[in-house]
Design a protein around this motif. Structure first.
Motif, PDB file in Angstrom:
ATOM      1  N   GLY A 261      65.432  -4.382   2.168  1.00 56.61           N
ATOM      2  CA  GLY A 261      64.774  -5.684   2.177  1.00 56.61           C
ATOM      3  C   GLY A 261      64.946  -6.443   0.883  1.00 56.61           C
ATOM      4  O   GLY A 261      65.214  -5.877  -0.184  1.00 56.61           O
ATOM      5  N   ASP A 262      64.774  -7.766   0.969  1.00 59.69           N
ATOM      6  CA  ASP A 262      64.945  -8.626  -0.206  1.00 59.69           C
ATOM      7  C   ASP A 262      63.773  -8.512  -1.169  1.00 59.69           C
ATOM      8  O   ASP A 262      63.951  -8.593  -2.386  1.00 59.69           O
ATOM      9  CB  ASP A 262      65.115 -10.086   0.248  1.00 59.69           C
ATOM     10  CG  ASP A 262      66.279 -10.250   1.216  1.00 59.69           C
ATOM     11  OD1 ASP A 262      67.279  -9.517   1.055  1.00 59.69           O
ATOM     12  OD2 ASP A 262      66.176 -11.080   2.136  1.00 59.69           O
ATOM     13  N   THR A 263      62.558  -8.330  -0.657  1.00 58.20           N
ATOM     14  CA  THR A 263      61.365  -8.265  -1.495  1.00 58.20           C
ATOM     15  C   THR A 263      60.506  -7.085  -1.067  1.00 58.20           C
ATOM     16  O   THR A 263      60.685  -6.531   0.022  1.00 58.20           O
ATOM     17  CB  THR A 263      60.538  -9.563  -1.373  1.00 58.20           C
ATOM     18  OG1 THR A 263      60.143  -9.745  -0.003  1.00 58.20           O
ATOM     19  CG2 THR A 263      61.337 -10.767  -1.838  1.00 58.20           C
ATOM     20  N   GLY A 264      59.551  -6.731  -1.927  1.00 56.44           N
ATOM     21  CA  GLY A 264      58.619  -5.658  -1.599  1.00 56.44           C
ATOM     22  C   GLY A 264      57.430  -6.201  -0.833  1.00 56.44           C
ATOM     23  O   GLY A 264      57.210  -7.417  -0.743  1.00 56.44           O
ATOM     24  N   ILE A 265      56.641  -5.299  -0.268  1.00 56.71           N
ATOM     25  CA  ILE A 265      55.495  -5.736   0.521  1.00 56.71           C
ATOM     26  C   ILE A 265      54.434  -6.397  -0.346  1.00 56.71           C
ATOM     27  O   ILE A 265      53.576  -7.126   0.160  1.00 56.71           O
ATOM     28  CB  ILE A 265      54.883  -4.546   1.288  1.00 56.71           C
ATOM     29  CG1 ILE A 265      54.433  -3.438   0.320  1.00 56.71           C
ATOM     30  CG2 ILE A 265      55.844  -3.999   2.300  1.00 56.71           C
ATOM     31  CD1 ILE A 265      53.693  -2.316   1.014  1.00 56.71           C
ATOM     32  N   ASP A 266      54.472  -6.178  -1.688  1.00 63.81           N
ATOM     33  CA  ASP A 266      53.522  -6.847  -2.575  1.00 63.81           C
ATOM     34  C   ASP A 266      53.725  -8.357  -2.552  1.00 63.81           C
ATOM     35  O   ASP A 266      52.797  -9.125  -2.830  1.00 63.81           O
ATOM     36  CB  ASP A 266      53.672  -6.325  -4.007  1.00 63.81           C
ATOM     37  CG  ASP A 266      53.359  -4.845  -4.112  1.00 63.81           C
ATOM     38  OD1 ASP A 266      52.619  -4.347  -3.229  1.00 63.81           O
ATOM     39  OD2 ASP A 266      53.853  -4.181  -5.035  1.00 63.81           O
TER      40      ASP A 266
END
Length: 329
Positions: A261-266
Motif C-alpha cells: 500500500g501507498d500509506t499506512g493505516i495511521d
C-alpha cells in the motif's frame, strides 16, 4: 461323496453331523439386529423426495444472511450443485452445534460407540429442534466420499446470500457511517469466517465477496465466525469492480488493503466516511482492476522482518483502527 469319512487318514470332528463349524465369536451379532422402521422418503438424504423438500425449503426462505425475499439471492444453487453440505466427524459436528450453526439433520450410524462428544451433540441437536436420524453406516460412507465420519454427520442447508443492492441499502439505513468489507482473491473459508467475526465485532454492516474464485460460507466458515455469520449479511457480486464503482457513485470511499500500500493505516483519513475496505489475499494481494478502482491503498506497518499478515488478521487490525477513529469523532 458317500463313505469319504471312512477313507484312510480321514478324521471325524465333533460338533455337527458334517463336521465342526467355526463360529463368528459374536462379531456377527450386530448384523442380526433389526434396523428399525424405514424413515419417510423426505428424511432420506439421497431420495428425490428429500431433495425436492430441501429445494422447496430454500425457495420459501433462506437460512440466514438477510437476503431479500423478493429477489433471488446472488450465487444461488445451479443445476448439479449440492443442495446441502454435510459436516463429518465428532469434533466438527460438535463445534457447529455449539456455535448454533443452522442445521436440518443430525445423522448417527447404527451401532456407533457412544462417548461424551456424541452425547453432547445429540443433546444440543435435540434442544435446537434438529431432527436426529439413525442410519446404516453405509449411508454415512456414501456421504463422506472418502472422509472419516466417525459415525456422525450434520446436514447444513446452503447459506442465504444477500444481493449487493440489499447490502448497500442496509448499510445506508443503519444510522451510522456505513462500513462494508469486500474480499478479493480470498479462497480460504477460515479467512472468510474470521473476517465475518471481525466485522461483527467492530460494527461493520456486511461482507461482499465475488461470485467466482472466492471462498463461500461453508461449515468451516460458520465455525470460524463463531456464529457471527447468522448476524452479518454476506453478499455475492457478479462483478466486483463494477459493484465497487457503483458504490463509489453512492458516496462510498473505497480503500484497498494490500502489503504494498501507498500509506499506512495511521493515515487512513476516510475512516469516518462511508467506507468499503477491500482486503486482498496474503499471496496475490489485490487484483489489478480492483486496485485501480480503489480511491487509496493502505497497508499495516510491520516491524522486523515480517512482510505481511494473514488476510483476516490484517482486516481485523484495520477494522479496529477504523472503529477507534470513529469513537474519537
Amino acid at each position: 461323496m458317500a463313505g469319504n469319512s471312512s477313507r484312510r487318514g480321514a478324521i471325524r470332528k465333533s460338533g455337527t453331523k458334517k463336521g465342526q463349524v467355526s463360529g463368528s465369536g459374536g462379531k456377527g451379532r450386530r448384523n442380526l439386529r433389526g434396523r428399525g422402521a424405514t424413515p419417510p422418503k423426505e428424511m432420506r438424504p439421497y431420495h428425490p423426495a428429500a431433495k425436492k423438500a430441501a429445494k422447496s425449503a430454500k425457495t420459501a426462505g433462506p437460512a440466514s444472511g438477510g437476503a431479500s425475499p423478493a429477489r433471488r439471492p446472488a450465487g444461488g444453487a445451479r443445476r448439479g450443485e449440492a443442495t446441502h453440505e454435510n459436516v463429518l466427524g465428532r469434533n466438527p459436528v460438535l463445534e457447529c452445534l455449539r456455535q448454533r450453526v443452522p442445521a436440518t439433520m443430525l445423522f448417527v450410524a447404527v451401532g456407533t460407540e457412544n462417548d461424551e462428544r456424541l452425547t453432547e451433540a445429540v443433546q444440543l441437536a435435540a434442544e435446537a429442534g434438529i431432527s436426529i436420524q439413525e442410519v446404516p453406516r453405509t449411508d454415512l460412507d456414501r456421504m463422506s466420499t472418502g472422509g472419516v465420519h466417525q459415525g456422525v454427520a450434520l446436514q447444513i442447508p446452503p447459506f442465504g446470500y444477500s444481493h449487493p443492492d440489499d447490502l448497500l441499502a442496509r448499510a445506508q439505513g443503519s444510522g451510522r457511517p456505513p462500513l462494508i468489507v469486500a474480499l478479493d482473491n480470498i479462497t480460504d473459508p477460515r479467512n472468510l469466517g474470521a473476517v465475518i467475526r471481525s466485522v461483527a465485532a467492530f460494527g461493520g454492516d456486511g461482507v461482499l465477496i465475488p461470485e467466482r474464485r472466492s471462498a463461500s460460507v461453508t461449515a468451516v466458515a460458520w465455525r470460524t465466525s463463531a456464529g457471527a455469520a447468522a448476524r452479518v449479511p454476506v453478499a455475492k457480486a457478479t462483478n466486483m469492480t463494477r459493484t465497487l464503482k457503483s458504490w463509489q457513485k453512492a458516496g462510498f470511499q473505497v480503500a484497498g488493503l494490500d502489503a504494498g500500500g501507498d500509506t499506512g493505516i495511521d493515515d487512513l483519513d476516510v475512516a469516518t466516511d462511508p467506507l468499503v475496505l477491500v482486503v486482498g489475499s496474503e499471496g496475490k494481494g489485490l487484483s489489478r482492476l480492483v486496485r485501480e478502482t480503489c480511491d487509496r491503498v493502505v497497508s499495516v506497518p510491520m516491524a522486523g522482518e515480517m512482510e505481511s499478515l494473514n488476510a483476516s488478521v490484517a482486516a481485523g487490525v484495520v477494522l479496529a483502527e477504523v472503529a477507534r477513529q470513529r469513537r474519537m469523532q
